[in-house]
Design an enzyme around this catalytic site. Structure first.
Site, PDB file in Angstrom:
ATOM      1  N   SER A   1       9.439   5.463   3.669  1.00  0.00           N
ATOM      2  CA  SER A   1      10.414   6.496   3.314  1.00  0.00           C
ATOM      3  C   SER A   1      11.131   6.953   4.585  1.00  0.00           C
ATOM      4  O   SER A   1      10.759   6.542   5.693  1.00  0.00           O
ATOM      5  CB  SER A   1       9.681   7.681   2.697  1.00  0.00           C
ATOM      6  OG  SER A   1       8.869   8.290   3.694  1.00  0.00           O
TER       7      SER A   1
ATOM      8  N   ASP B   1      12.375   2.908   1.501  1.00  0.00           N
ATOM      9  CA  ASP B   1      12.166   3.719   0.300  1.00  0.00           C
ATOM     10  C   ASP B   1      13.158   4.896   0.337  1.00  0.00           C
ATOM     11  O   ASP B   1      13.813   5.136   1.360  1.00  0.00           O
ATOM     12  CB  ASP B   1      10.702   4.191   0.297  1.00  0.00           C
ATOM     13  CG  ASP B   1      10.185   4.513  -1.089  1.00  0.00           C
ATOM     14  OD1 ASP B   1      10.965   4.438  -2.048  1.00  0.00           O
ATOM     15  OD2 ASP B   1       8.982   4.830  -1.211  1.00  0.00           O
TER      16      ASP B   1
ATOM     17  N   ASP C   1      19.036   6.903  -2.957  1.00  0.00           N
ATOM     18  CA  ASP C   1      18.645   7.894  -3.953  1.00  0.00           C
ATOM     19  C   ASP C   1      19.678   9.015  -4.023  1.00  0.00           C
ATOM     20  O   ASP C   1      19.707   9.908  -3.177  1.00  0.00           O
ATOM     21  CB  ASP C   1      17.264   8.460  -3.585  1.00  0.00           C
ATOM     22  CG  ASP C   1      16.725   9.436  -4.628  1.00  0.00           C
ATOM     23  OD1 ASP C   1      17.533  10.020  -5.386  1.00  0.00           O
ATOM     24  OD2 ASP C   1      15.499   9.627  -4.688  1.00  0.00           O
TER      25      ASP C   1
ATOM     26  N   GLU D   1      18.640   4.811  -8.360  1.00  0.00           N
ATOM     27  CA  GLU D   1      17.772   5.523  -9.288  1.00  0.00           C
ATOM     28  C   GLU D   1      18.614   6.451 -10.130  1.00  0.00           C
ATOM     29  O   GLU D   1      19.533   7.090  -9.622  1.00  0.00           O
ATOM     30  CB  GLU D   1      16.782   6.314  -8.417  1.00  0.00           C
ATOM     31  CG  GLU D   1      15.654   6.928  -9.156  1.00  0.00           C
ATOM     32  CD  GLU D   1      14.539   7.378  -8.195  1.00  0.00           C
ATOM     33  OE1 GLU D   1      14.247   6.662  -7.225  1.00  0.00           O
ATOM     34  OE2 GLU D   1      13.991   8.440  -8.440  1.00  0.00           O
TER      35      GLU D   1
ATOM     36  N   HIS E   1       6.636  11.099  -9.312  1.00  0.00           N
ATOM     37  CA  HIS E   1       6.229  10.897  -7.925  1.00  0.00           C
ATOM     38  C   HIS E   1       5.008  11.761  -7.670  1.00  0.00           C
ATOM     39  O   HIS E   1       4.891  12.856  -8.212  1.00  0.00           O
ATOM     40  CB  HIS E   1       7.349  11.297  -6.968  1.00  0.00           C
ATOM     41  CG  HIS E   1       8.354  10.212  -6.745  1.00  0.00           C
ATOM     42  ND1 HIS E   1       9.700  10.427  -6.806  1.00  0.00           N
ATOM     43  CD2 HIS E   1       8.193   8.897  -6.464  1.00  0.00           C
ATOM     44  CE1 HIS E   1      10.327   9.280  -6.569  1.00  0.00           C
ATOM     45  NE2 HIS E   1       9.440   8.335  -6.359  1.00  0.00           N
TER      46      HIS E   1
ATOM     47  N   HIS F   1       8.575   3.672  -9.995  1.00  0.00           N
ATOM     48  CA  HIS F   1       8.139   4.532  -8.891  1.00  0.00           C
ATOM     49  C   HIS F   1       7.017   5.424  -9.376  1.00  0.00           C
ATOM     50  O   HIS F   1       6.849   5.630 -10.566  1.00  0.00           O
ATOM     51  CB  HIS F   1       9.300   5.406  -8.411  1.00  0.00           C
ATOM     52  CG  HIS F   1      10.313   4.647  -7.617  1.00  0.00           C
ATOM     53  ND1 HIS F   1      10.745   5.066  -6.397  1.00  0.00           N
ATOM     54  CD2 HIS F   1      10.956   3.488  -7.875  1.00  0.00           C
ATOM     55  CE1 HIS F   1      11.638   4.197  -5.934  1.00  0.00           C
ATOM     56  NE2 HIS F   1      11.790   3.238  -6.809  1.00  0.00           N
ATOM     57  N   GLY F   2       6.277   5.982  -8.413  1.00  0.00           N
ATOM     58  CA  GLY F   2       5.245   6.941  -8.786  1.00  0.00           C
ATOM     59  C   GLY F   2       4.092   6.292  -9.510  1.00  0.00           C
ATOM     60  O   GLY F   2       3.541   6.851 -10.457  1.00  0.00           O
ATOM     61  N   GLY F   3       3.697   5.079  -9.072  1.00  0.00           N
ATOM     62  CA  GLY F   3       2.653   4.312  -9.761  1.00  0.00           C
ATOM     63  C   GLY F   3       1.239   4.830  -9.529  1.00  0.00           C
ATOM     64  O   GLY F   3       0.302   4.341 -10.156  1.00  0.00           O
TER      65      GLY F   3
ATOM     66  N   VAL G   1       3.320   2.316  -5.122  1.00  0.00           N
ATOM     67  CA  VAL G   1       2.111   3.126  -5.015  1.00  0.00           C
ATOM     68  C   VAL G   1       2.095   3.747  -3.623  1.00  0.00           C
ATOM     69  O   VAL G   1       2.273   3.050  -2.629  1.00  0.00           O
ATOM     70  CB  VAL G   1       0.832   2.285  -5.223  1.00  0.00           C
ATOM     71  CG1 VAL G   1      -0.411   3.147  -5.051  1.00  0.00           C
ATOM     72  CG2 VAL G   1       0.832   1.624  -6.597  1.00  0.00           C
TER      73      VAL G   1
END
Ligand SMILES: [Zn+2]
Length: 306
Positions: A66, A97, A119, A151, A202, A232-234, A255
């Site tokens: 990120s 990211d 994003d 996204e 997330h 996302h946000g796995g 993840v």
């Protein structure tokens, strides 16, 4: 036919695009794991090598950083790290990211990242389209093999353990990404991949159980946009949910939080166990195996080996 496949036939072998198209065909997903330090890097490498051995074929992985993570590690330094292990037999890729500005997108495109996520979800639909378009145009001009992901729909911003659904995130069906809107967005922007809001969040809820994914919405979006979807946000989702999401059109799964929790717990443990220790490599070592274990488990699920 996915437009993605047609492009891939012309694309360079060994590019991330080739592996994403292959994942869609095989109905598996490529694991995307965020790192903040060298320990995380070795954890991803170790996990990919272990699971590749088990599978009898190279299992591709994506390292994600990120804005905060790459500021900490160094934008070009992470690229150099990934290059140091990448080979034909070890397909490992680097993704920027959540990137919130054109300038930050430009920075990673110039640094040779394999993919970037722009994003613009906090902007209006039209502003998101306009700024995403600008990022796509620049990225493709510099590197025709780079994948740009965008996204639509808001799923929160943290990679933390949460007590409740993040503020601003709504997971009722009326708040999920609309297939028509997704199609319009993809067509207007020219992005290669899309991260939709499909009941994912997330971060992860304490207790480890996130709300179930809306598989019907995933399938409807995939059929409409005809591009690979990225989940996302796995962290915190079940193996069954992952497999159903993959079958519905998800090609990459992110993840982060679960890996962070494993790191933190292992570090606390180690310091408690041997508080006199001052050698950083001895203090940090157990964090690698703790993170690696989480990543291996996810890779087996994403590749339908478990
Ligand atoms: Zn994300």
């Amino acid at each position: 036919m996915f437009t993605f496949f047609t492009q891939t036939a012309r694309g360079a072998d060994g590019s991330l695009q080739t592996y994403v198209a292959d994942a869609l065909r095989r109905k598996v997903a490529i694991g995307h794991f965020n790192i903040s330090n060298l320990e995380g890097f070795w954890a991803v490498v170790g996990a990919a090598q272990t699971v590749s051995r088990e599978a009898g074929r190279p299992i591709p992985v994506i390292i994600g950083v990120s804005e905060g993570e790459r500021e900490f590690m160094g934008v070009r330094q992470v690229r150099a790290l990934v290059d140091s292990v990448k080979s034909k037999g070890f397909p490992i890729f680097l993704n920027a990211d959540h990137t919130y500005s054109f300038d930050k997108v430009k920075e990673v495109v110039d640094a040779g990242y394999d993919s970037v996520i722009y994003d613009g979800t906090e902007q209006s639909f039209d502003d998101n389209v306009a700024s995403t378009k600008q990022c796509v145009a620049y990225a493709k001009k510099v590197n025709k093999h780079i994948l740009v992901e965008a996204e639509i729909g808001f799923i929160g911003k943290s990679s933390k353990v949460l007590d409740a659904i993040p503020e601003g995130v709504q997971i009722g069906p009326e708040f999920l990404t609309k297939p028509d809107e997704a199609e319009k967005f993809v067509r207007a922007t020219g992005v290669d991949m899309l991260a939709p809001a499909v009941g994912n969040i997330h971060g992860m809820l304490s207790g480890g159980k996130d709300p179930a994914l809306n598989i019907d919405v995933i399938r409807a979006i995939a059929q409409k946009v005809k591009k690979p979807l990225v989940l996302h946000g796995g962290s915190g989702n079940s193996a069954e949910d992952f497999k159903a999401a993959i079958d519905a059109g998800v090609a990459i799964i992110h993840v982060n939080t679960e890996i962070r929790v494993a790191f933190r717990d292992a570090l606390i443990d180690q310091i408690k166990k041997d508080s006199a220790q001052v050698a950083p490599y001895k203090i940090m070592k157990p964090t690698i195996s703790a993170m690696q274990k989480v990543i291996e488990e996810k890779l087996r699920i994403f590749n339908k080996m478990a």
